[in-house]
Design a protein around this motif. Structure first.
Motif, PDB file in Angstrom:
ATOM      1  N   LEU A 350      70.518  47.993  46.363  1.00  0.00           N
ATOM      2  CA  LEU A 350      70.101  49.176  45.601  1.00  0.00           C
ATOM      3  C   LEU A 350      68.602  49.142  45.348  1.00  0.00           C
ATOM      4  N   LYS A 355      65.926  52.298  44.649  1.00  0.00           N
ATOM      5  CA  LYS A 355      66.397  52.599  43.294  1.00  0.00           C
ATOM      6  C   LYS A 355      65.564  51.808  42.287  1.00  0.00           C
ATOM      7  N   ARG A 381      78.408  51.908  39.711  1.00  0.00           N
ATOM      8  CA  ARG A 381      77.016  52.039  40.167  1.00  0.00           C
ATOM      9  C   ARG A 381      76.945  52.881  41.437  1.00  0.00           C
ATOM     10  N   TYR A 385      74.686  56.297  41.664  1.00  0.00           N
ATOM     11  CA  TYR A 385      73.534  56.448  42.554  1.00  0.00           C
ATOM     12  C   TYR A 385      73.822  57.318  43.770  1.00  0.00           C
TER      13      TYR A 385
END
Length: 463
Positions: A350, A355, A381, A385
């Motif tokens: 990520l 991110k 998560r 996202y």
């Protein structure tokens, strides 16, 4: 000597961190199989060789890796294959998930396990089919004997029993009672073997068939397994072999299949094939049963639930992913993931994919709970996202994948309206972003799949 599966893995971006002890132990076992090298100087002057002070304990040739999914068993197994290839071993991978995806069935009896293993070992890509002629001869002879048994039995069976029994069409020739077709596989198999013994006893008493034919028919699985191991032993004389069996939990649920694997096949491999090493990876811990049957020296076992990533190993992973961790950030990741490799990689990916690192680390629960809760948070998560932007397409595609029983590239390519090149690139991107996608099989981790399915059902029920 790479096979197709290993090439696909080594071309992926997967990195291997930690497991130094397991890696070293496996290397030592392979080196033992190869035999120690003698230097040129020692070969010219034998008196320079060091005399062993004690008898060396043989190195293990059966490696058992077990534990929860996502803890690194399959990754370790693939590392073993890479190590073996570097040492010029022939490597053969039998992944039962892949086997099911290709054939839509799994072996659930010992007889079917024998056939499945023969099928895999003699695939053209391995180049050792010529060593299994003995197996083919025995299989053909068993088919001929089974035909004779069926004819003799039909001639003698009483009107009461005859309608109830029919002989199976498999190479093992097991009689299967018509009324038992819906029994569980193991129960049916035991019932079939019981009926088979009754037929053999009758034919022995009647002396209508040769004793040696009935002996082979009675011990068919033993004869086929011995021929299988003899083929492996012969092939390994040309090049030592590492046979890696992954996702073993798919076929070990029935006592009959694991009993054959442990008490017959592996026992024979240890006794008759000294240049064959086997790596067995699965969810269930069979170590105690294996210890009760096989020599202690021959076994190596690791519970991967107990081998979690350390802070230093997390930093090493981050470096491989080109992610900068400072201060106590590695500790925060370990606290929030319990050091589970699958989840650690998810967090690092990520961050690598852009991110916000502070937000990703803030999302972690610093008091990691059960494996289920940690995986649930990882799914949360993913949902967070992929709510918008470029990753929104990832969510839809993963939704479609979890609704399939097995990965189906043709169906997905059609649904996504992509040509083969575009589809391959899309899958490469998906496996790069999301650690729960296996880069080799493209299967979604089973716990993630379950949680996403439940999420989809809950969303549908609210509409």
């Amino acid at each position: 000597m790479k096979n197709h599966s290993v090439e696909k893995w080594t071309r992926s971006e997967e990195v291997f961190i930690g497991r130094e002890r397991e890696t070293s132990d496996f290397m030592e076992s392979l080196d033992s199989i190869l035999g120690k090298k003698t230097s040129l100087l020692q070969s010219l002057f034998p008196f320079l060789k060091k005399k062993p002070t004690t008898t060396e304990r043989p190195k293990p040739r059966l490696f058992l890796y077990y534990g929860e999914g996502g803890f690194g068993k399959s990754h370790m197994l693939q590392k073993c294959l890479e190590i073996a290839e570097e040492r010029r071993f022939k490597t053969i991978l039998l992944d039962w998930d892949e086997y099911y995806a290709r054939r839509s069935s799994l072996p659930n009896t010992s007889g079917k396990m024998i056939t499945a293993l023969f099928t895999v070992l003699t695939e053209p890509e391995h180049g050792i089919a010529q060593f299994f002629d003995e197996y083919l001869r025995i299989e053909k002879k068993l088919e001929d004997i089974a035909d004779k048994v069926e004819r003799a039995w039909k001639d003698d069976a009483s009107g009461l029993i005859k309608p109830l029994v029919k002989l199976g069409s498999t190479a093992t020739g097991l009689p299967i009672p018509d009324f038992a077709q819906d029994f569980a596989a193991n129960t049916l198999n035991e019932l079939a073997k019981g009926g088979r013994r009754m037929i053999i006893d009758h034919l022995r008493d009647s002396k209508k068939m040769k004793r040696e034919d009935l002996d082979l028919y009675e011990n068919n699985e033993k004869a086929l397994t011995e021929a299988l191991v003899n083929g492996l032993a012969a092939a390994s004389q040309l090049h030592p072999i590492v046979l890696a069996i992954d996702t073993y939990e798919q076929v070990d649920r029935g006592a009959d299949t694991d009993d054959w694997m442990r008490n017959v096949f592996l026992d024979l491999v240890i006794k008759k094939a000294p240049k064959v090493c086997i790596v067995l990876a699965g969810r269930n811990n069979h170590f105690q049963e294996y210890r009760n049957r096989l020599p202690d020296w021959s076994l190596y076992n690791r519970n991967f639930d107990d081998i979690l990533l350390t802070d230093d190993e997390i930093r090493a992973f981050a470096e491989k992913y080109e992610v900068s961790l400072v201060g106590e950030e590695a500790l925060l990741i370990r606290a929030g993931t319990a050091g589970i490799p699958l989840v650690v990689k998810d967090v690092l990916r990520l961050i690598r994919e852009g991110k916000d690192k502070n937000q990703v680390l803030k999302d972690l629960d610093n008091h990691a709970g059960t494996v289920e809760s940690i995986i649930t948070e990882m799914v949360d998560r993913f949902l967070k996202y992929t709510e918008e932007g470029e990753w929104k397409a990832d969510r839809l595609r993963c939704y479609q994948m979890v609704m399939l029983r097995q990965f189906d590239p043709d169906l997905l390519r059609e649904a996504w309206r992509l040509n083969p090149t575009e589809f391959a690139e899309t899958m490469k991107v998906l496996t790069s972003r999301h650690s729960f996608l296996n880069p080799r099989t493209h299967q979604i981790h089973d716990k993630v799949k379950q949680f996403l399915q439940k999420y989809l059902i809950s969303q549908y029920s609210q509409q």
